[in-house]
Design an enzyme around this catalytic site. Structure first.
Site, PDB file in Angstrom:
ATOM      1  CG  ASN A 255       0.124   1.193   4.883  1.00 15.07           C
ATOM      2  OD1 ASN A 255      -0.298   1.844   5.683  1.00 15.07           O
ATOM      3  ND2 ASN A 255      -0.058   1.504   3.398  1.00 15.07           N
TER       4      ASN A 255
ATOM      5  CE1 TYR B 115      -9.666  -0.547   7.734  1.00 17.03           C
ATOM      6  CE2 TYR B 115     -10.376   0.143   9.800  1.00 17.03           C
ATOM      7  CZ  TYR B 115      -9.301   0.092   9.072  1.00 17.03           C
ATOM      8  OH  TYR B 115      -8.135   0.928   8.920  1.00 17.03           O
TER       9      TYR B 115
ATOM     10  N   GLY C 101       0.974  -1.034   0.121  1.00 22.38           N
ATOM     11  CA  GLY C 101      -0.045   0.063  -0.015  1.00 22.38           C
ATOM     12  C   GLY C 101       0.822   1.326  -0.074  1.00 22.38           C
TER      13      GLY C 101
ATOM     14  CB  SER D 172       0.669   3.564  -4.602  1.00 24.98           C
ATOM     15  OG  SER D 172      -0.421   3.247  -4.261  1.00 24.98           O
ATOM     16  NE  ARG D 173      -4.516   4.863  -3.876  1.00 31.66           N
ATOM     17  CZ  ARG D 173      -5.406   4.650  -3.018  1.00 31.66           C
ATOM     18  NH1 ARG D 173      -6.052   5.315  -2.286  1.00 31.66           N
ATOM     19  NH2 ARG D 173      -5.960   3.482  -3.408  1.00 31.66           N
TER      20      ARG D 173
ATOM     21  CB  ALA E 175     -13.318  -8.599  12.365  1.00 31.18           C
TER      22      ALA E 175
ATOM     23  CE  LYS F 239      -6.565  -2.147   9.187  1.00 30.48           C
ATOM     24  NZ  LYS F 239      -5.542  -2.046   8.249  1.00 30.48           N
TER      25      LYS F 239
END
Ligand code: NAP
Length: 248
Positions: free
Chosen positions: A91, A156, A14, A16-17, A158, A160
């Site tokens: 990430n 989400y 992740g 790129s931004r 769950a 994390k």
């Protein structure tokens, strides 16, 4: 034979931004050779060109982390090319928000697949090289939602919370080899992911944050850079919340 013999090598998914881009920039500024990973190869190429022009050592790999075989192969290729992998930052993350009574199985599975399963696959692929070197830093980007929960984000949260449990278990398994594994748990951070929130929701969120502002991607990247550094060698199995005090 390594092409970067004097540098630590980092793999940032992740990258790129948003938060990932800031992590790539920050690790590169710390003289680490960074492999930035995302799906959008054009965006990655722009980032690599800008950082290379600024004198940093970076490259990119375009891969969908939801494709386990492709993700593992891309990590193995980095280890083959550079002789090792020292720092792994998981990430890449997605949201598919909705109230849980109405949530489709697919929205649950997609989030678990990208946010949790991909991190497991990447950790497993990277660990052998770190164990061999008796040095490694695994940093998984969790979320305040994985600590205190969030309505509309069962999938989400769950993923994390799962990431936190997985990281602690990996930390215990690899500690004897001087490989550390930690989570950084951002709170609300200004990126594309939170850009979609309506202004009135953003105002409500800020009221819940003791430091009274959204975080910046750089706020998160600083914590990641510390955990990736030589100085963090005695820290493992921890969750560093970068959330303006939201989860305290
Ligand atoms: P973002 O701006 O949406 O960026 C997500 C990054 O992940 C992009 O580089 C994206 O690139 C990549 N990505 C998404 N799906 C991917 C896939 N299947 N394969 C490969 N790359 C993929 O997100 P962000 O806000 O920076 O969030 C970064 C991390 O922090 C996530 O894990 C997120 O859950 C966590 N976090 C964010 C916040 C926040 O408030 N922003 C709060 C807590 C935690 P491509 O689209 O090109 O693939």
């Amino acid at each position: 034979m390594s092409t970067t013999p004097n540098k630590r090598i980092a793999f940032v998914t992740g990258g790129s931004r948003g938060i990932g881009e800031a992590i790539v920039q920050r690790l590169a500024a710390d003289s680490i050779h960074v492999v930035a990973v995302a799906r959008n190869s054009e965006k990655l190429a722009g980032l690599v060109a800008a950082l290379t022009a600024a004198g940093h050592s970076v490259e990119s790999v375009s891969v969908d982390v939801g494709d386990s075989a492709a993700l593992a192969a891309s990590i193995e290729a980095v280890i083959e090319k550079h002789g090792r992998l020292d720092v792994l930052v998981n990430n890449a993350g997605i949201t598919r928000d909705g109230l849980f009574m109405r949530m489709e199985d697919k929205d649950f599975d997609d989030v678990i697949n990208v946010n949790l399963r991909a991190a497991f696959v990447a950790c497993r692929a990277a660990a052998r090289s770190m164990i061999r070197a008796k040095w490694g830093r695994i940093i998984n980007i969790a979320s305040v939602s994985g600590i205190i929960g969030n309505a509309g984000q069962v999938n989400y949260s769950a993923s994390k919370a799962g990431l936190i449990g997985m990281t602690k278990s990996i930390a215990r398994e690899l500690a004897g080899k001087q490989v550390t594994a930690n989570c950084v748990a951002p709170g609300f951070t200004t990126t594309d992911m939170t850009d979609v929130l309506p202004p009135q929701i953003k105002e409500k969120v800020v009221e819940m944050i003791p430091l009274r502002r959204f975080g910046t991607p750089a706020d998160v990247a600083h914590a990641v850079a510390f955990l990736a550094s030589e100085n963090a060698g005695y820290i493992t199995g921890q969750v560093v919340a970068v959330d303006g005090g939201m989860s305290m």
